[in-house]
Design an enzyme around this catalytic site. Structure first.
Site, mmCIF file in Angstrom:
data_model
loop_
_atom_site.group_PDB
_atom_site.id
_atom_site.type_symbol
_atom_site.label_atom_id
_atom_site.label_comp_id
_atom_site.label_asym_id
_atom_site.label_seq_id
_atom_site.Cartn_x
_atom_site.Cartn_y
_atom_site.Cartn_z
ATOM 1 N N ARG A 82 0.677 -1.216 -0.003
ATOM 2 C CA ARG A 82 -0.213 -0.097 -0.101
ATOM 3 C C ARG A 82 0.708 0.998 -0.083
ATOM 4 O O ARG A 82 0.541 2.245 -0.643
ATOM 5 C CB ARG A 82 -0.991 0.008 1.132
ATOM 6 C CG ARG A 82 -2.105 1.195 1.209
ATOM 7 C CD ARG A 82 -3.015 0.830 2.189
ATOM 8 N NE ARG A 82 -2.281 1.196 3.758
ATOM 9 C CZ ARG A 82 -3.173 0.836 4.633
ATOM 10 N NH1 ARG A 82 -4.343 0.170 4.527
ATOM 11 N NH2 ARG A 82 -2.690 1.006 5.686
ATOM 12 N N LYS A 184 -2.516 6.554 1.321
ATOM 13 C CA LYS A 184 -2.207 7.017 2.699
ATOM 14 C C LYS A 184 -1.246 8.157 2.473
ATOM 15 O O LYS A 184 0.000 8.081 2.843
ATOM 16 C CB LYS A 184 -1.998 6.031 3.559
ATOM 17 C CG LYS A 184 -2.315 6.131 4.943
ATOM 18 C CD LYS A 184 -2.056 4.778 5.618
ATOM 19 C CE LYS A 184 -2.359 4.894 7.215
ATOM 20 N NZ LYS A 184 -3.428 5.728 7.448
ATOM 21 N N GLU A 220 -16.038 6.490 4.661
ATOM 22 C CA GLU A 220 -15.428 6.174 5.962
ATOM 23 C C GLU A 220 -14.897 7.034 6.990
ATOM 24 O O GLU A 220 -15.922 8.125 6.755
ATOM 25 C CB GLU A 220 -13.863 5.597 5.387
ATOM 26 C CG GLU A 220 -13.039 6.640 4.825
ATOM 27 C CD GLU A 220 -11.793 5.913 4.486
ATOM 28 O OE1 GLU A 220 -11.190 5.267 5.427
ATOM 29 O OE2 GLU A 220 -11.155 6.380 3.581
HETATM 30 N N1 PLP Z 1 -9.039 4.621 6.582
HETATM 31 C C1 PLP Z 1 -8.331 5.609 6.928
HETATM 32 C C2 PLP Z 1 -8.486 6.981 6.480
HETATM 33 C C3 PLP Z 1 -7.030 5.358 7.624
HETATM 34 O O1 PLP Z 1 -6.448 6.358 7.984
HETATM 35 C C4 PLP Z 1 -6.945 4.050 8.175
HETATM 36 C C5 PLP Z 1 -5.528 3.647 8.975
HETATM 37 O O2 PLP Z 1 -4.537 3.107 8.571
HETATM 38 C C6 PLP Z 1 -7.707 2.983 7.871
HETATM 39 C C7 PLP Z 1 -8.874 3.284 7.138
HETATM 40 C C8 PLP Z 1 -7.692 1.841 8.268
HETATM 41 O O3 PLP Z 1 -6.726 1.017 7.574
HETATM 42 P P1 PLP Z 1 -5.842 -0.090 8.099
HETATM 43 O O4 PLP Z 1 -6.896 -1.348 8.492
HETATM 44 O O5 PLP Z 1 -5.034 -0.788 7.023
HETATM 45 O O6 PLP Z 1 -4.926 0.369 9.178
HETATM 46 C C1 COI Z 2 -3.808 4.073 11.570
HETATM 47 O O1 COI Z 2 -4.750 3.291 12.007
HETATM 48 O O2 COI Z 2 -2.636 3.327 11.464
HETATM 49 C C2 COI Z 2 -3.987 5.370 11.095
HETATM 50 O O3 COI Z 2 -2.903 5.666 10.285
HETATM 51 C C3 COI Z 2 -4.932 5.987 11.443
HETATM 52 C C4 COI Z 2 -4.549 7.062 12.096
HETATM 53 C C5 COI Z 2 -5.983 7.792 12.596
HETATM 54 C C6 COI Z 2 -3.930 7.064 13.351
#
Ligand code: PLP
Ligand code: COI
Length: 341
Positions: A82, A184, A220
């Site tokens: 990612r 991200k 989201e």
């Molecule tokens: N959506 C957003 C905007 C995020 O910042 C995060 C955090 O990383 C997620 C979703 C969840 O992603 P993940 O489960 O890969 O941490």
């Molecule tokens: C994560 O879950 O790792 C993120 O980057 C989300 C952030 C709001 C801390």
């Protein structure tokens, strides 16, 4: 290795500086070897690409101590790929995926004393990030970059841990249909700051963002994807090209189907149908699985039947199974757990 003396069970989601971090730099078309350093400071030219045009992307992952005392991390290959996608979208050089995993392992190993003990409820948050470092004044990508990883021990993202939260439907948009919502990039979070400050002032823990084009579909929150449980026990999660492809959400979909024998639907979710779900939750590395008890849409309250006092029963099963896998209590699917030491 002796653990640090921290009040592990009462940690919030904050920054605690540790001794070691990882750094690698990109110049003349190549990444440097990369090393562990003790210096937490980053000194850059005033005109660096990251300062002028926000050329920065990041990742979020966690390391855990298992019941039998190993330190592990969860699906780092997916964070590596990612981050590569994020870099490509912002015209940055990809930090090689194998090198990313090796850098994570080195950084966690160097900070093993900060990995919270099993059963404390805390974990070690890992933050890989990358930025344009050389002076850029015309709008264009930088030529030089820095990739770094720091770690910090953390507790729950939302105060109260597993207590259901109340969120509001935001009037602001998080991501445009052909924008950067699916990567991200720091810029996605910068533009969510005003919305989160506003939500907090109004007593909400987070924002529910809708699709920017029609404002009828659930996207989201600022830092997590949504999951919903139907009254007939299906897991439903929004499908959209402008949300971050959460690794936690992808893992929960697998867990629901293969461990809990549930039906799973990844599809567009209308705001109008949210009132019909039995449970709602947020999922992400920081959020883990956080139950949502109430969603307020401009004065109209959508109260989930699971209520505001406890996590709904299906959300709890998903939470227990996922964290059981992450902490080694439940057998993980092949390749999900990367042992660090
Ligand atoms: N959506 C957003 C905007 C995020 O910042 C995060 C955090 O990383 C997620 C979703 C969840 O992603 P993940 O489960 O890969 O941490
Ligand atoms: C994560 O879950 O790792 C993120 O980057 C989300 C952030 C709001 C801390």
């Amino acid at each position: 290795m002796e653990k640090k003396q921290l009040d592990w069970s009462n940690l919030g989601f904050g920054y605690i500086q540790t001794e070691k971090r990882y750094v690698s730099t990109y110049k003349d078309g190549a990444w440097s070897e990369g090393m562990i350093t003790e210096d937490p400071m980053v000194t850059l030219n005033e005109c660096a690409g990251v300062f002028q045009y926000a050329q920065t992307v990041f990742e979020g992952m966690k390391a855990y101590t298992t019941e039998d005392g190993r330190i592990v991390t969860f699906r780092p290959d997916l964070n590596a790929s990612r981050m590569a996608d994020s870099a490509r979208r912002l015209e940055m050089p990809v930090f090689p995926e194998e090198k990313f995993i090796d850098a994570v392992v080195q950084t966690v190993k160097a900070n093993a004393a900060y990995v919270p003990p099993f059963g404390s409820g805390a974990s070690l948050y890992i933050r890989p990030y990358m930025m344009g470092t050389n002076p850029v004044i015309g709008v264009k990508p930088a030529d030089e970059y820095m990739f770094r990883i720091f770690v910090t021990p953390v507790g729950p993202y939302f105060k109260g841990g597993a207590k259901p939260i109340a969120i509001k439907v935001s009037d602001f948009d998080r991501a445009a249909p052909n924008g950067t919502g699916h990567i991200k990039a720091g810029l996605n979070y910068a533009m969510s700051l005003h919305a989160i400050v506003t939500a907090h002032e109004e007593g909400f823990a987070e924002n529910m963002y809708l699709d920017a084009k029609t404002r009828t579909k659930v996207e989201e929150t600022g830092g997590a994807n949504f999951i919903f449980i139907t009254k007939d026990n299906k897991l439903v999660t929004p499908k959209s090209s402008s949300i971050l492809p959460s690794i936690t959400r992808r893992s929960l979909m697998y867990v629901a189907e293969h461990y809990l024998d549930m039906k799973v639907e990844e599809r567009e979710v209308e705001l109008a149908e949210v009132k019909d779900f039995a449970e709602a939750g947020l999922c992400g590395t920081a959020a883990v699985v956080s139950p949502v008890g109430k969603i307020v849409d401009h004065g109209t309250e959508i109260c989930l039947p699971s209520g505001m006092s406890e996590m709904g029963p299906v959300t709890k099963k998903l939470y227990d199974t996922l964290t059981g896998i992450q902490m080694g209590r439940i057998k993980a699917p092949e390749g999900w757990i990367k042992e660090i030491c």
